[in-house]
Design an enzyme around this catalytic site. Structure first.
Site, PDB file in Angstrom:
ATOM      1  N   ARG A  98       0.725  -1.063  -0.017  1.00  0.00           N
ATOM      2  CA  ARG A  98      -0.055  -0.021   0.139  1.00  0.00           C
ATOM      3  C   ARG A  98       0.717   1.045  -0.044  1.00  0.00           C
ATOM      4  NH1 ARG A  98      -4.097  -1.657   4.823  1.00  0.00           N
ATOM      5  NH2 ARG A  98      -2.321  -2.895   5.593  1.00  0.00           N
ATOM      6  N   LYS A 194     -14.453   8.024  -1.956  1.00  0.00           N
ATOM      7  CA  LYS A 194     -14.430   8.197  -0.552  1.00  0.00           C
ATOM      8  C   LYS A 194     -13.320   9.177  -0.225  1.00  0.00           C
ATOM      9  CE  LYS A 194     -10.897   4.847   0.233  1.00  0.00           C
ATOM     10  NZ  LYS A 194     -10.424   3.289   0.622  1.00  0.00           N
ATOM     11  N   ARG A 196     -11.025  10.434   3.047  1.00  0.00           N
ATOM     12  CA  ARG A 196     -10.445   9.867   4.377  1.00  0.00           C
ATOM     13  C   ARG A 196     -10.161  11.199   5.244  1.00  0.00           C
ATOM     14  NH1 ARG A 196      -9.603   4.541   5.029  1.00  0.00           N
ATOM     15  NH2 ARG A 196      -9.371   3.339   3.246  1.00  0.00           N
ATOM     16  N   ASP A 224      -8.696  -4.543   5.374  1.00  0.00           N
ATOM     17  CA  ASP A 224      -8.179  -4.380   6.515  1.00  0.00           C
ATOM     18  C   ASP A 224      -8.978  -4.416   7.656  1.00  0.00           C
ATOM     19  OD1 ASP A 224      -6.098  -3.836   8.304  1.00  0.00           O
ATOM     20  OD2 ASP A 224      -5.378  -2.326   7.419  1.00  0.00           O
TER      21      ASP A 224
END
Length: 313
Positions: A98, A194, A196, A224
């Protein structure tokens, strides 16, 4: 004494559950391997049989804690120093993937660092499945066999015979992955956009596309905490979808993930066994990738094409 280019398969201490299945599908037993730990936690791996002149396959996911990555690096070094002919690291779950770019100032690109460490340890080849971003393959200066989870998940979704199937990505960054999956069913895709506040915490989300009356399958590389996935499923259902289920290759499942999934509107979460589940859940279905990896090992041994393992869309 081992003959030249004999294939030997070894497993790291935390991936034996999958490595045993891969070795069985391949038709060999796992090689003898021992991991000793000093009282301060220092790792000391050793092979219990000769690997001189052998093509060695080391199966070990680099999921947390960091000991798993360190163990794999030491396994590669030990094989090299024992005169292995060729060392292939089989990393079903490639940790730190990631962190594949600088998304803000003064941060590490961990995926590149892991690639450098594997090369420095002496690895000749990497085999993995569903990297967080396909371009991570470019971080390596040796061959990378990037397997696709669609080989396992597409037949399962087909077996459900869902009408009005729609593929969704829980974030805009996964659009390419969703599109690739959708091609197998000639289906449309929708995206969840989205925003964050910080890692693992969503401030807002909206659905781009029409989901009215559709059976929606959310597709992602890993799960996750499950926050994004569960929020996406909730909004999609509110928009009029008939059902929502999710497919995630790597079940990281940290924090309150299991509670989040159990209490979510998801019909089911389908994952692979690239890493073990921390706990069982009636909503989580596990499909094995052992046969896929075993076939890939056989094709590398015989110098055959890996792409023949992919499903044509």
């Amino acid at each position: 004494m081992a003959s030249l280019n004999t294939v030997k398969i070894f497993s790291g201490s935390q991936s034996t559950y999958l490595a045993e299945k891969i070795a069985h599908q391949y038709g060999k037993d796992l090689g003898g391997y021992t991991l000793r730990k000093f009282s301060d936690g220092e790792l000391s791996p050793s092979y219990e049989e000769s690997v001189r002149g052998c093509d060695v396959f080391l199966i070990h996911s680099t999921n947390p804690p960091a000991d798993n990555l360190m163990e794999l690096l030491l396994m590669v070094d030990a094989a090299r120093r024992a005169s292995a002919h060729y060392v292939t690291v089989v990393i079903p779950y490639f940790g730190y993937a990631r962190q594949d770019r600088k998304d803000k100032p003064r941060v590490a690109i961990a995926a590149k660092l892991v690639a450098n460490m594997l090369a420095a340890a002496g690895a000749d080849r990497l085999m993995t499945i569903d990297l967080h971003a396909g371009q991570i393959q470019g971080f390596f200066d040796f061959p990378v066999d990037h397997l696709e989870g669609t080989s396992v998940f597409v037949p399962y979704i087909r077996s459900l015979n869902l009408d009005n199937l729609l593929i969704a990505s829980p974030d805009v960054g996964g659009a390419a992955r969703a599109r690739t999956f959708a091609k197998h069913f000639n289906a449309d895709i929708v995206l969840c956009d989205k925003h964050r506040k910080r890692a693992n915490e969503i401030a807002s989300m909206q659905v781009i596309g029409d989901v009215e009356g559709a059976n929606v399958v959310l597709v992602d590389d890993l799960i996750d905490t499950g926050g994004t996935l569960c929020k996406a499923a909730e909004i999609i259902l509110e928009k009029g979808a008939k059902s929502v289920r999710a497919i995630c290759t790597h079940p990281v499942m940290s924090g309150k993930a299991h509670d989040n999934i159990t209490n979510s509107v998801l019909e089911e979460l389908v994952v692979s066994d690239t890493m073990p589940l921390r706990q069982l859940s009636p909503k989580v279905k596990v499909l094995t990738v052992a046969d896929l990896f075993a076939k890939a090992i056989g094709r590398i041994r015989d110098h055959e094409s890996i792409s023949s393992l992919f499903i044509n869309s």
